[in-house]
Design an enzyme around this catalytic site. Structure first.
Site, PDB file in Angstrom:
ATOM      1  CE  LYS A 168      -7.134  71.118   1.529  1.00  0.00           C
ATOM      2  NZ  LYS A 168      -6.253  72.125   0.968  1.00  0.00           N
ATOM      3  NE  ARG A 206     -12.658  80.818  -0.678  1.00  0.00           N
ATOM      4  CZ  ARG A 206     -12.174  79.368  -0.431  1.00  0.00           C
ATOM      5  NH1 ARG A 206     -12.658  78.418  -1.108  1.00  0.00           N
ATOM      6  NH2 ARG A 206     -11.116  79.256   0.294  1.00  0.00           N
ATOM      7  NE  ARG A 258      -6.396  80.220   2.614  1.00  0.00           N
ATOM      8  CZ  ARG A 258      -7.181  79.863   1.457  1.00  0.00           C
ATOM      9  NH1 ARG A 258      -7.166  80.647   0.288  1.00  0.00           N
ATOM     10  NH2 ARG A 258      -7.695  78.758   1.745  1.00  0.00           N
ATOM     11  NE  ARG A 264      -9.877  78.656  -4.752  1.00  0.00           N
ATOM     12  CZ  ARG A 264      -9.481  77.840  -3.821  1.00  0.00           C
ATOM     13  NH1 ARG A 264      -9.308  76.554  -3.949  1.00  0.00           N
ATOM     14  NH2 ARG A 264      -9.232  78.178  -2.537  1.00  0.00           N
ATOM     15  NE  ARG A 313      -6.515  75.058   6.733  1.00  0.00           N
ATOM     16  CZ  ARG A 313      -7.529  74.868   5.823  1.00  0.00           C
ATOM     17  NH1 ARG A 313      -8.473  74.231   5.969  1.00  0.00           N
ATOM     18  NH2 ARG A 313      -7.513  75.697   4.712  1.00  0.00           N
TER      19      ARG A 313
HETATM   20  P1  AMP Z   1     -10.535  76.112   2.973  1.00  0.00           P
HETATM   21  O1  AMP Z   1     -11.694  76.246   2.277  1.00  0.00           O
HETATM   22  O2  AMP Z   1     -10.264  74.540   3.407  1.00  0.00           O
HETATM   23  O3  AMP Z   1      -9.109  76.607   2.351  1.00  0.00           O
HETATM   24  O4  AMP Z   1     -10.764  76.861   4.655  1.00  0.00           O
HETATM   25  C1  AMP Z   1     -10.886  78.325   4.379  1.00  0.00           C
HETATM   26  C2  AMP Z   1     -10.598  78.823   5.717  1.00  0.00           C
HETATM   27  O5  AMP Z   1     -11.580  78.243   6.678  1.00  0.00           O
HETATM   28  C3  AMP Z   1      -9.040  78.861   6.045  1.00  0.00           C
HETATM   29  O6  AMP Z   1      -8.156  79.759   5.764  1.00  0.00           O
HETATM   30  C4  AMP Z   1      -9.261  79.003   7.643  1.00  0.00           C
HETATM   31  O7  AMP Z   1      -9.318  80.277   8.002  1.00  0.00           O
HETATM   32  C5  AMP Z   1     -10.564  78.146   7.942  1.00  0.00           C
HETATM   33  N1  AMP Z   1     -10.415  76.717   8.107  1.00  0.00           N
HETATM   34  C6  AMP Z   1     -11.079  75.621   7.396  1.00  0.00           C
HETATM   35  N2  AMP Z   1     -10.458  74.586   8.201  1.00  0.00           N
HETATM   36  C7  AMP Z   1     -10.028  74.791   9.179  1.00  0.00           C
HETATM   37  C8  AMP Z   1      -9.074  73.975  10.136  1.00  0.00           C
HETATM   38  N3  AMP Z   1      -9.245  72.753  10.186  1.00  0.00           N
HETATM   39  N4  AMP Z   1      -8.483  74.803  10.928  1.00  0.00           N
HETATM   40  C9  AMP Z   1      -8.764  76.079  11.405  1.00  0.00           C
HETATM   41  N5  AMP Z   1      -9.279  76.924  10.322  1.00  0.00           N
HETATM   42  C10 AMP Z   1      -9.876  76.232   9.333  1.00  0.00           C
END
Ligand code: AMP
Length: 220
Positions: free
Chosen positions: A13, A157, A168, A124, A85
């Site tokens: 994404k 990360r 996740r 990654r 989400r």
């Molecule tokens: P991402 O880079 O989008 O995978 O987000 C990394 C982390 O940020 C996720 O594993 C969550 O802990 C937090 N996070 C990001 N977006 C959201 C969301 N819309 N709702 C809740 N937690 C989020």
């Protein structure tokens, strides 16, 4: 265009949203990036969410809703990446958009299966300085372990380690995947096979979004 990019963690994404953002000149809003930035800058918000991010759990709806509301109200086109989400987040976004008389133009669902996700995410790497994302299998930097743009040593990360990735994915299945049905009811969902070559995914997306953009122009 007002778009949502949605799919399991590691579906690509972020990479695709950045490409679309550049090609179509649409601001890219990634809640994950915003939260990681807060952690890096050690802000109040960052301190609150640090541990949650490391474990791969979801931050509370209130926190991300507030982050997104502020941004979405200021601009008339956007790509939301990693938000909503959960169903309550999607309902909140609908309310915010309704209050400013705006509508989503499309939901892009990038679909990839769990085993492929695990292989992808654990390979990654990111540049801690500029945020550019690489992959040790599919998107290698010119020099192994080093950012092409600024020469910084790449890192993994914490939430990209295998156990966290599997957790996740479970979180995604339980909380996020119900959004497919939610959005099918009244929005245009475009499903893209995210297991394809990264360049092919980009091509398919550009074609889909050119269609959406043409439709928008016709309806003006
Ligand atoms: P991402 O880079 O989008 O995978 O987000 C990394 C982390 O940020 C996720 O594993 C969550 O802990 C937090 N996070 C990001 N977006 C959201 C969301 N819309 N709702 C809740 N937690 C989020």
């Amino acid at each position: 265009m007002k778009l949502i990019f949605f799919g399991p963690p590691g579906a690509g994404k972020g990479t695709q949203a950045k490409r679309v953002s550049k090609e179509f000149d649409i601001p890219h809003i990634s809640t994950g990036d915003l939260l990681r930035e807060a952690v890096k800058d050690e802000t109040e918000l960052g301190k609150k969410v640090k541990e949650i991010l490391e474990k791969g759990n979801l931050v509370s709806d209130e926190i991300v809703n507030e982050l997104v509301e502020e941004k979405v109200k200021k601009i008339d086109k956007f790509i939301l990446d990693g938000y909503p989400r959960t169903i309550p987040q999607a309902e909140f976004l609908d309310e915010v958009l309704k209050s400013i008389d705006k509508e989503l133009d499309g939901i892009v669902f990038i679909d990839v299966e769990e085993e492929e996700i695990v292989e992808r995410i654990t390979s990654r790497r990111v540049c801690p300085k500029c945020g550019r994302v690489y992959n040790t299998i599919t998107l290698k930097p010119e020099v192994s372990g080093i950012c092409d743009d600024d020469g910084t040593k790449l890192i993994q990360r914490d939430d990209d380690k295998e156990t966290v990735v599997r957790d996740r994915f479970q979180v995604y299945l339980k909380s996020t995947s119900p959004l497919i049905e939610y959005y099918k009811k009244n929005n245009k969902i475009f499903t893209v096979d995210g297991s394809q070559d990264i360049e092919d995914v980009t091509k398919e997306l550009f074609n889909i979004l050119r269609g959406v953009s043409d439709d928008n122009n016709k309806n003006r």
